[in-house]
Design a protein around this motif. Structure first.
Motif, PDB file in Angstrom:
ATOM      1  N   ALA A   1       4.721   0.177   0.400  1.00 25.61           N
ATOM      2  CA  ALA A   1       3.852   1.024   1.207  1.00 25.61           C
ATOM      3  C   ALA A   1       4.682   1.997   2.034  1.00 25.61           C
ATOM      4  N   SER A   2       5.876   1.589   2.403  1.00 26.91           N
ATOM      5  CA  SER A   2       6.731   2.500   3.181  1.00 26.91           C
ATOM      6  C   SER A   2       7.005   3.760   2.359  1.00 26.91           C
TER       7      SER A   2
ATOM      8  N   THR B   1      -0.629  -4.489  11.072  1.00 24.03           N
ATOM      9  CA  THR B   1       0.293  -5.572  10.747  1.00 24.03           C
ATOM     10  C   THR B   1       0.175  -6.753  11.711  1.00 24.03           C
TER      11      THR B   1
ATOM     12  N   ASP C   1      -3.410   3.845   5.806  1.00 22.23           N
ATOM     13  CA  ASP C   1      -2.509   2.752   5.462  1.00 22.23           C
ATOM     14  C   ASP C   1      -3.345   1.483   5.314  1.00 22.23           C
TER      15      ASP C   1
HETATM   16  N1  PLP Z   1       1.707  -0.984   6.377  1.00 17.74           N
HETATM   17  C1  PLP Z   1       1.231  -2.141   6.856  1.00 17.74           C
HETATM   18  C2  PLP Z   1      -0.088  -2.166   7.563  1.00 17.74           C
HETATM   19  C3  PLP Z   1       1.979  -3.320   6.693  1.00 17.74           C
HETATM   20  O1  PLP Z   1       1.505  -4.465   7.188  1.00 17.74           O
HETATM   21  C4  PLP Z   1       3.207  -3.260   6.017  1.00 17.74           C
HETATM   22  C5  PLP Z   1       4.001  -4.477   5.817  1.00 17.74           C
HETATM   23  O2  PLP Z   1       3.620  -5.567   6.124  1.00 17.74           O
HETATM   24  C6  PLP Z   1       3.649  -2.034   5.538  1.00 17.74           C
HETATM   25  C7  PLP Z   1       2.885  -0.917   5.737  1.00 17.74           C
HETATM   26  C8  PLP Z   1       4.958  -1.912   4.818  1.00 17.74           C
HETATM   27  O3  PLP Z   1       4.835  -2.472   3.570  1.00 17.74           O
HETATM   28  P1  PLP Z   1       6.007  -2.386   2.485  1.00 17.74           P
HETATM   29  O4  PLP Z   1       6.847  -3.609   2.722  1.00 17.74           O
HETATM   30  O5  PLP Z   1       5.304  -2.416   1.178  1.00 17.74           O
HETATM   31  O6  PLP Z   1       6.765  -1.139   2.736  1.00 17.74           O
END
Ligand code: PLP
Length: 478
Positions: free
Chosen positions: A154-155, A248, A273
């Motif tokens: 997701a990042s 998160t 997100d």
């Molecule tokens: N966005 C949210 C709401 C998250 O909880 C997280 C990770 O827990 C991320 C983004 C980042 O995810 P990734 O590890 O796939 O980059």
């Protein structure tokens, strides 16, 4: 196949077929046993930092070794230092899963080793990626205009969203870099990947506004609008809003409908997100979490979080693929092909050129479980989270500290932060479960995130009993 031939193979070229089969069956046997017996492992290892490093040779081998030797060392050295993310009592961060069909798909993807830079570089990869993204889009109830592709995390997906937003508001940036001061908005509960995106893109953290939240930890639209106005009046360029569906720390849901309206009124890019909780929208009763998303410009959902696809698999949807393409399409002569005008080349929509076959595992999982299979698992996780929260509320020593919307329960022992840290440490050190912690309103709190495909109600009950037990030992009030 004799040892001499195997040695010869190690000196160059492929592993011989018989050797591969022998080791392959052994590895599959190991994996099948592991999945069956994973509860016997401590969820987190009891190793000290540097312990594994000390047990490994300082230098790589001069001469090749037998695969049996390597598998033996995997068992004896690597396994004891593993954190078992595929353990049904792993309930920290957001817990994840790697089920059988996905493991097979990963093995096949590694066997093929295709690279989906261009349609021509692997038609099956490109087309399957677009098809499974479209299947998932339909499950989530997203409109057909959303173009979907797969990133690692997701990042990365969010980085691409903010990069597209930047080109949307300031097309000159592609040639000249930043000449205008762009501003990005997200709630104070947004994930740190938003901070990393603005750092990486040169927008700068000073131009990331963290918008206050309400009592349920949701972004406050009126505060968002005021912040946008202040920046606009000061000559800055409001560029992108990132709303979160499932934050998160507490899994709160920002109100997309009023936020989308603000985005439209002020002509900002809206990225959603939904890394963890957008998955819930595959349930008709949870469609509301994405209400308003049809007016967003992009959204990320991670099948590697709560859709039972092993890491890494993050699906990024963009309603304005032409802007994404403007931001990322560069076609040097060595990548031009005769099908460029008829086919999608995924390299045109992203930073990486190389692209692994992540679509295969998503395809295997979606087909193996089907929509109803996955819906059933999500419903169970959410029901058990509610039950867990109920048990917490019934014990006067504990309290639930945030609404339980999905499969995450945020709670605390009614003591000091130190008590809560101690409790977490004892739970985790027991090896019987793994939880994580966070800070909420200045206090340290505990998070139980249900999300592994193997978790049962009995696991959740056992974790609660463990917590109660350890709380008794920790506190004289217990
Ligand atoms: N966005 C949210 C709401 C998250 O909880 C997280 C990770 O827990 C991320 C983004 C980042 O995810 P990734 O590890 O796939 O980059």
């Amino acid at each position: 196949m004799n040892m001499a031939d195997e040695k010869l193979a190690r000196a160059g070229g492929h592993m011989a077929k018989e050797e591969f089969q022998r080791a392959g069956y052994a590895a599959v046997d190991w994996a099948a046993r592991y999945l069956d017996e994973v509860r016997q492992y401590p969820v987190i290892p009891s190793v000290r930092p540097g312990e594994l490093t000390r047990r490994l040779p300082e230098r790589a081998p001069e001469n090749g070794e037998s695969v049996e030797r390597i598998l033996e060392d995997f068992q004896n050295l690597i396994v004891p230092a593993l954190t078992h993310w595929n353990h049904p009592r792993f309930c920290g961060y957001f817990s994840i899963s790697s089920p059988g069909p996905a493991i097979l798909a990963e093995m096949l993807a590694a066997t093929l080793n295709v690279n989906g830079m261009l349609w021509q570089s692997c038609p099956a990869l490109t087309e399957l990626e677009l098809v499974v993204a479209s299947w998932l889009r339909q499950w989530l109830g997203l409109p057909a205009q959303f173009f979907g592709m797969i990133h690692d995390t997701a990042s990365t997906s969010t980085l691409h969203a903010v990069a597209a937003a930047r080109v949307f508001k300031d097309p000159e940036v592609l040639e000249h870099g930043h000449r205008r001061e762009l501003v990005v908005y997200a709630s104070e509960h947004a994930h740190s990947s938003i901070d990393k995106a603005v750092i990486t893109l040169g927008i700068g953290r000073a131009n990331l506004r963290k918008i206050p939240v309400d009592s349920a930890y949701r972004m406050r639209p009126e505060e968002l609008e005021q912040a946008i106005r202040r920046d606009r009046d000061a000559g800055r360029v409001p560029c992108c809003i990132v709303a979160t569906v499932g934050t998160t720390s507490v899994a709160s849901v920002d109100p997309l409908v009023p936020i989308a309206k603000i985005a439209r009124n002020y002509d900002l890019w809206l990225h959603v997100d939904g890394a963890y909780a957008a998955a819930a929208a595959i349930l008709p009763e949870f469609r509301w979490v994405l209400e308003g998303v049809e007016d967003a410009d992009s959204i990320v959902v991670n099948p590697h979080k709560w859709l039972f696809v092993p890491i890494d698999c993050s699906v990024f949807y963009c309603r304005r693929p032409e802007i994404l393409r403007r931001a990322f399409s560069l076609v040097p002569a060595y990548l031009r092909t005769s099908t460029d005008s008829q086919a999608v080349n995924l390299m045109d929509y992203a930073v990486p050129l190389g692209r692994r076959f992540r679509a295969l595992k998503l395809w295997f999982v979606m087909r193996y479980y089907g929509l109803t299979g996955i819906q059933g698992i999500l419903r169970n996780h959410m029901a058990w989270a509610q039950e867990f929260a109920h048990w917490v509320e019934q014990d006067a020593r504990f309290e639930v500290v945030a609404p339980v919307l999905f499969s995450l329960v945020v709670f605390r022992f009614k003591g000091t932060d130190e008590d809560n840290r101690n409790l977490l440490e004892h739970v985790n050190r027991s090896g019987k479960a793994f939880l994580s912690g966070t800070e909420l309103a200045g206090r340290f709190v505990l998070r139980l995130a249900i999300g592994n495909i193997g978790t049962t109600r009995e696991d959740v009950r056992a974790i609660w009993e463990l917590i109660q037990d350890l709380a008794c030992k920790l506190s004289p009030r217990g």
